[in-house]
Design a protein around this motif. Structure first.
Motif, mmCIF file in Angstrom:
data_model
loop_
_atom_site.group_PDB
_atom_site.id
_atom_site.type_symbol
_atom_site.label_atom_id
_atom_site.label_comp_id
_atom_site.label_asym_id
_atom_site.label_seq_id
_atom_site.Cartn_x
_atom_site.Cartn_y
_atom_site.Cartn_z
ATOM 1 N N GLU A 227 -5.669 -0.844 -6.979
ATOM 2 C CA GLU A 227 -5.560 -2.564 -6.560
ATOM 3 C C GLU A 227 -3.884 -2.755 -6.558
ATOM 4 O O GLU A 227 -3.226 -2.952 -7.826
ATOM 5 C CB GLU A 227 -6.377 -3.460 -7.113
ATOM 6 C CG GLU A 227 -6.264 -4.600 -6.342
ATOM 7 C CD GLU A 227 -7.261 -5.664 -7.227
ATOM 8 O OE1 GLU A 227 -6.942 -6.890 -6.983
ATOM 9 O OE2 GLU A 227 -8.123 -5.276 -7.863
ATOM 10 N N GLN A 228 -3.412 -2.870 -5.465
ATOM 11 C CA GLN A 228 -1.913 -3.223 -5.586
ATOM 12 C C GLN A 228 -1.713 -4.833 -5.558
ATOM 13 O O GLN A 228 -0.607 -5.161 -5.874
ATOM 14 C CB GLN A 228 -1.254 -2.838 -3.904
ATOM 15 C CG GLN A 228 -1.074 -1.245 -3.996
ATOM 16 C CD GLN A 228 -0.453 -0.613 -4.898
ATOM 17 O OE1 GLN A 228 0.476 -1.117 -5.578
ATOM 18 N NE2 GLN A 228 -0.875 0.799 -5.610
ATOM 19 N N ASN B 253 -6.702 7.778 -8.480
ATOM 20 C CA ASN B 253 -6.144 7.688 -7.068
ATOM 21 C C ASN B 253 -5.889 8.909 -6.595
ATOM 22 O O ASN B 253 -6.142 9.217 -5.398
ATOM 23 C CB ASN B 253 -5.109 6.748 -7.260
ATOM 24 C CG ASN B 253 -4.648 6.345 -6.095
ATOM 25 O OD1 ASN B 253 -5.118 5.071 -5.792
ATOM 26 N ND2 ASN B 253 -3.894 6.884 -5.341
ATOM 27 N N GLU C 275 0.926 -1.159 -0.079
ATOM 28 C CA GLU C 275 -0.053 0.092 0.107
ATOM 29 C C GLU C 275 0.855 1.198 0.049
ATOM 30 O O GLU C 275 1.815 1.179 0.505
ATOM 31 C CB GLU C 275 -0.983 0.089 1.341
ATOM 32 C CG GLU C 275 -2.007 -0.927 1.356
ATOM 33 C CD GLU C 275 -2.880 -1.132 0.014
ATOM 34 O OE1 GLU C 275 -3.291 0.270 -0.298
ATOM 35 O OE2 GLU C 275 -3.285 -1.934 -0.400
ATOM 36 N N LYS D 88 -8.974 3.662 -5.464
ATOM 37 C CA LYS D 88 -7.666 3.294 -5.102
ATOM 38 C C LYS D 88 -7.212 2.227 -6.221
ATOM 39 O O LYS D 88 -7.824 1.524 -6.319
ATOM 40 C CB LYS D 88 -7.764 2.695 -3.702
ATOM 41 C CG LYS D 88 -7.831 3.589 -2.834
ATOM 42 C CD LYS D 88 -7.558 3.285 -1.267
ATOM 43 C CE LYS D 88 -7.250 4.339 -0.103
ATOM 44 N NZ LYS D 88 -6.994 3.440 1.172
#
Length: 584
Positions: A583-584, A575, A471, A581
Motif C-alpha cells: 500500500e503506497q 509484492n 504506484e 501489493k
C-alpha cells in the motif's frame, strides 16, 4: 372493545405513514471493478463490473481493509451472497427515502422516491411529460445549498465575462489573474448558476447528462452530431477528426458528444479568425508552429504536429501565452509528433479522452455541472476543488452545444440519463455577502492553490517535502496529469521517466515553484521498481551490513510502522511474487 379500537387507530395511522424503500444501493464508479468474497485483495474475485452497475448495500458500515483498499470496503448483496467492493471505486446511492405525502401525481411520487425534494419535482415532471424516456437520478450530496455556495466562493474559483455579466454578479473585492475580459463572481451569481432547479428546461438540462457512452444512440448518429458541432474549417484541415473522436470515445466507454462539445467550447468556431486559441489550432494543423510563433521548446525541439484540442495545461490568465502552454503540454504528453496527421490526431484525441475519463469521469465528475462544481466527488478531499474550468457559464454553453446537435438530428426522444445533485434547503435564501475566503469586504488576491494543497487534493500523501501514494511503474507524465487538473505542473523534468524513491521534482502552481522528494514504498534502489535488488538492500540494512539514508528508510518501510524489519522484507517479497501489493 379496546382491542378493536386500538386496531382501528393503528390501521388509520398506517394509512398516513409514507411508503419506504428499504435498502440503499451501491453504484460502481470505476471501470473493471472487482467484487470480492472478503474485504481485501485476499478475497476471491466473484465478478468484475463497469461504471453504473448497482448492488443492494447490506449495511452502512465500511469494513476495515484486509489489503488493497485503505479507504475500506462496502458489503453488498451479489446474487444472494455477501460480497465486498473497495469504497474508492463505488458510492452509496440513497434509496432509503420516505415518500413525501404531498406528492400527488405518479411523476411526483417517482421523483420523491428517487430522493428529489419537492423543489425539484415541477421542473423535472414537466420535462418527463414530453420526454418519457429521460431518466433523472438524484445524487445526494448531503450538503445545504448555502454550504456549497460558500464552498465555491473563495476568490478566483469562479469567473464570468465582464461585458455580459449583471453588475451584481461581479465581486469587485476580489482581484486576480484571469483570462482577458473575465472577473470574479459574487455569491449572487453562484446562487443562480449552482442551483439545479434553475435549469430544468429542455436545453439546459443537458449540463447534467451523463458523460458515459449512451448506447441507445447509434455510431452513425453520433458521427452526424459531432460533425455538426465541430467547425467546418477544422474538419477540412483534419478530415479524420470526427471519426477519430467517435471511435476513441466509444473505446473508452465515454460520450462522444462530451468530447466534441468540450473541443467546441475550448477552441470555438471559425478557426481562420485572429483569435489566439483558434490561431493555435490553425498553426498546429499547418504543421508550422515554430514559424507561426518563432519559438521552440526549452530543449530546442520542434512543436510541429502536436495537438491539444482541450486546452489541457492552460491556466487562467495565460492569455497570449495560452497557445504556447497548450502545445507544450501536448508535446510533453506525446499527443502527436509523428508527422502523420491521422496518427497525430488519434494520439491527441486519445490522450485528451483518457485525461478526461481518468481525472474527472471516474472521480465522480461525470457531467459538465460536476466538472465545474465538484460537489459530489468520489473522494471527499476533492470537494470544491479539482474543477476543469473557472468560467461559471461554461456548463450552460456546453449544454447548449449538445442540445442543438441532438435536436438537429431528431434524437431528443432517445433515452438519456441525467445525474442531478440534490442539496438540502435549496429554497432558503442565500447570504449574498461578498465572496472571498472569509466573506469580508476587503481585497482578496487570488494567488492560486498552494502546491501542498494541489498534491494532497490530487490523492497524493505529503509529509514535509516527501510525496508518497505513488504506484510503482507510474511515470512523471501520470503524476503531472494528476496535479495538472488542479492547476499544478512539474517543471524541468523528463515526463517519460518513472517515479522513484529519492527523485526530486519541481512542482509549480504558476506563481511559485517548490521542490519535493518522491517516495515509492518498496523501492530502495531508486529505479522506480520493486524487485530483488530492493529485497537484498533491505536485508543488508537489517543485518547491519549497509545503512540507508533517510529517504531510503522511507522507501524500505513497506509496512508503514516506522521501522525496517522482517515484516517489510515479507511485504516486498509478496509484492515481487504478485501475492499482494504494498500500500503506497
Amino acid at each position: 372493545m379496546r382491542i378493536r379500537l386500538s386496531l382501528l387507530i393503528t390501521m388509520m395511522l398506517l394509512t398516513f405513514i409514507p411508503s419506504i424503500v428499504l435498502a440503499d444501493d451501491i453504484e460502481i464508479t470505476g471501470s473493471d471493478v472487482a467484487i470480492r468474497t472478503l474485504p481485501g485483495t485476499n478475497g476471491s474475485v466473484l465478478t468484475r463490473k463497469k461504471h453504473g452497475a448497482t448492488f443492494p448495500l447490506l449495511d452502512s458500515n465500511k469494513y476495515p481493509d484486509q489489503g488493497g483498499c485503505s479507504a475500506g470496503w462496502y458489503k453488498l448483496n451479489y446474487d444472494g451472497r455477501e460480497a465486498y467492493v473497495c469504497s474508492t471505486y463505488a458510492r452509496v446511492i440513497k434509496t432509503t427515502v420516505a415518500l413525501d405525502p404531498s406528492a400527488v401525481s405518479a411523476c411526483e411520487k417517482e421523483m420523491s422516491q428517487k430522493g428529489f425534494p419537492k423543489e425539484y419535482w415541477g421542473g423535472l415532471c414537466n420535462l418527463k411529460i414530453n420526454h418519457p424516456n429521460w431518466e433523472f437520478n438524484a445524487l445526494q450530496t448531503g450538503l445545504d445549498f448555502q454550504t456549497v455556495v460558500d464552498g465555491e466562493s473563495p476568490c478566483g474559483t469562479n469567473t464570468i465575462y465582464k461585458k455580459t455579466a449583471p453588475e451584481d454578479y461581479i465581486d469587485t473585492s476580489c482581484t486576480g489573474k484571469y483570462d482577458s475580459g473575465y472577473v470574479s463572481v459574487s455569491k449572487k451569481a453562484l446562487t443562480y448558476y449552482m442551483n439545479p432547479t434553475n435549469f430544468f428546461n429542455e436545453k439546459d438540462i443537458f449540463m447534467f447528462e451523463s458523460n458515459y457512452a449512451n448506447f441507445s444512440i447509434t455510431d452513425n448518429s453520433y458521427f452526424k452530431m459531432t460533425e455538426s458541432i465541430l467547425d467546418s474549417k477544422m474538419l477540412n484541415f483534419l478530415p479524420t477528426l470526427n471519426s477519430t473522436i467517435n471511435s476513441v470515445a466509444r473505446s473508452h466507454g465515454i460520450n462522444p458528444m462530451m468530447v466534441s462539445s468540450r473541443i467546441r467550447q475550448e477552441l470555438g468556431s471559425g478557426i481562420a479568425t485572429a483569435d489566439i486559441y483558434k490561431g493555435l489550432l490553425l498553426s498546429c494543423i499547418s504543421g508550422n508552429y515554430t514559424t507561426r510563433w518563432g519559438t521552440r521548446d526549452s530543449d530546442g525541439s520542434s512543436f510541429d504536429y502536436y495537438y491539444n484540442f482541450f486546452n489541457i495545461g492552460v491556466s487562467d490568465g495565460s492569455n497570449d501565452q495560452a497557445p504556447l502552454k497548450a502545445v507544450r503540454a501536448a508535446k510533453r504528453r506525446g499527443w502527436g509528433g509523428t508527422g502523420n496527421q491521422e496518427e497525430d490526431v488519434r494520439l491527441a484525441i486519445n490522450g485528451g479522452a483518457e485525461f478526461l475519463k481518468n481525472n474527472y469521469i471516474l472521480a465522480g465528475q461525470d457531467n459538465i455541472y460536476f466538472q465545474k462544481f465538484n460537489t459530489h466527488p468520489v473522494k471527499s478531499s476533492s470537494l470544491y476543488s479539482h474543477q476543469y474550468m473557472t468560467n461559471i457559464v461554461a456548463p450552460l454553453s456546453e449544454a447548449s452545444i449538445a442540445y442543438n446537435a441532438y435536436k438537429k438530428n431528431s434524437l431528443l426522444s432517445s433515452s438519456f440519463i441525467f445525474n442531478i445533485p440534490v442539496y438540502n434547503k435549496v429554497d432558503v435564501p442565500v447570504n449574498n455577502s461578498p465572496s472571498g475566503p472569509t466573506g469580508d469586504t476587503g481585497n482578496n488576491t487570488s494567488g492560486g492553490m498552494k502546491t501542498e494543497t494541489i498534491l494532497t487534493s490530487s490523492g497524493l500523501k505529503l509529509t514535509g517535502v516527501n510525496v508518497s501514494g505513488l504506484e510503482p511503474g507510474m511515470t512523471l507524465n501520470d503524476f503531472n496529469n494528476k496535479i495538472n487538473a488542479l492547476g499544478g505542473s512539474i517543471s524541468d523534468a523528463d515526463l517519460k521517466n518513472k517515479v522513484a524513491t529519492g527523485m526530486k521534482i519541481n512542482v509549480t502552481n504558476g506563481n511559485e515553484t517548490k521542490t519535493y522528494t518522491l517516495i515509492v514504498k518498496g523501492d530502495t534502489s531508486g529505479d522506480g521498481e520493486i524487485n530483488a535488488l530492493d529485497l537484498l538492500q533491505v536485508q543488508k540494512n537489517i543485518l547491519g551490513i549497509t545503512k540507508f539514508n533517510e529517504v531510503q528508510k522511507l522507501g524500505a518501510d513497506a509496512s508503514g510502522d516506522g521501522e525496517i524489519n522482517a515484516l517489510d522484507l515479507l511485504k516486498i517479497q509478496k509484492n515481487i511474487l504478485g501475492l499482494s501489493k504494498i500500500e503506497q
